[in-house]
Motif scaffolding. Sequence first.
Motif, PDB file in Angstrom:
ATOM      1  N   PHE A 204       0.677  -1.195   0.086  1.00 51.73           N
ATOM      2  CA  PHE A 204      -0.080   0.027   0.089  1.00 51.73           C
ATOM      3  C   PHE A 204       1.028   1.375  -0.047  1.00 51.73           C
ATOM      4  O   PHE A 204       0.369   2.324  -0.072  1.00 51.73           O
ATOM      5  N   GLU A 205       2.363   1.035   0.170  1.00 50.83           N
ATOM      6  CA  GLU A 205       3.247   2.281   0.002  1.00 50.83           C
ATOM      7  C   GLU A 205       3.116   2.776  -1.439  1.00 50.83           C
ATOM      8  O   GLU A 205       3.003   2.096  -2.363  1.00 50.83           O
ATOM      9  N   ARG A 206       3.390   3.913  -1.535  1.00 48.94           N
ATOM     10  CA  ARG A 206       3.420   4.848  -2.863  1.00 48.94           C
ATOM     11  C   ARG A 206       4.631   4.101  -3.473  1.00 48.94           C
ATOM     12  O   ARG A 206       5.613   3.983  -2.939  1.00 48.94           O
ATOM     13  N   PHE A 207       4.462   3.637  -4.770  1.00 48.83           N
ATOM     14  CA  PHE A 207       5.790   3.310  -5.686  1.00 48.83           C
ATOM     15  C   PHE A 207       6.095   1.723  -5.466  1.00 48.83           C
ATOM     16  O   PHE A 207       7.001   1.310  -5.851  1.00 48.83           O
ATOM     17  N   TYR A 208       5.404   1.079  -3.970  1.00 51.02           N
ATOM     18  CA  TYR A 208       6.196  -0.232  -3.923  1.00 51.02           C
ATOM     19  C   TYR A 208       5.507  -1.172  -4.747  1.00 51.02           C
ATOM     20  O   TYR A 208       4.363  -1.431  -5.139  1.00 51.02           O
TER      21      TYR A 208
END
Length: 265
Positions: A204-208
């Motif tokens: 759910f992290e950005r760009f992960y």
Amino acid sequence: FEVYGAPIIGPKGEWKGIILVFHDITELKDLERVRKQFVANVSHELNTPVTSIKGFTETLIDGAKEDKNTLDHFLSIILKESNRLQALIKELLELSKVEQHGFQLDFQKVDIMPVLMDTFEILEKKAAKKNICFEIVDPKRQIVCETDSFRLQQVIINLVSNAIAYTPPNGKVTVSVSEDKDEVFIKVSDTGIGIDEKEFPRIFERFYRVDKDRSRESGGTGLGLAIVKHILEAHHGKITIDSKLDEGSTFTVIIPRSQGSDRGK
Ligand code: ADP
């Protein structure tokens, strides 16, 4: 710590002491680190397609355009990379909107089945291209819930797009809905590659992305689930994952039926 100091001066100008303020800035530093990391990620993500577009265009100008096959091939890469750039910019704008402090939703009591059916119409061709069987269970039921239907649709589109992208040809993607007194549960299941349990918190992290190449290949930006998370938070809802590598994944969206003061009663 950040320290501020100021002298305390008496009424006659005499020195009475000094006041020191200690300010714990650990959290600020963390925010600053996350912000810097985000800017670095954005720059990298934008730079990759631009570099490729530039490289292929220069090679064409330098003479490669004379060969019809090369021309067609390079132009199709340039188009693909331009589409990628456009998708990235669109998702970045969306993310910045939904991440904003005080992001407002337009809550209405709606039947969510038509929202799911609209999503079905938008994505059925994408599923058919991979010969994936895509189904909404029991579409004629009525399930009413207080939601921002545009944003809810965005959540479901992102989850179903992922389910299709990470499921090999001939698989199955199913959307089903259930409810209890207080909440509505929307399940998006696939028979795809699955996700290792240790990756659950990070996706759910950005760009992960678990597999950057695979995500790029399927047109992913790494922002879809970050957008989902923010929209669900604004709905006072949540999302759970159940997944097994090589067997498939189920994402369950849980939103309260009501957003008002009677919520949870
Ligand atoms: P992306 O644009 O890369 O799909 P997302 O934020 O939507 O970005 O998802 C983050 C990562 O989570 C994906 O890159 C992928 O590794 C993993 N993921 C998301 N949905 C699924 C799924 N249904 N099956 C397997 N992996 C998934």
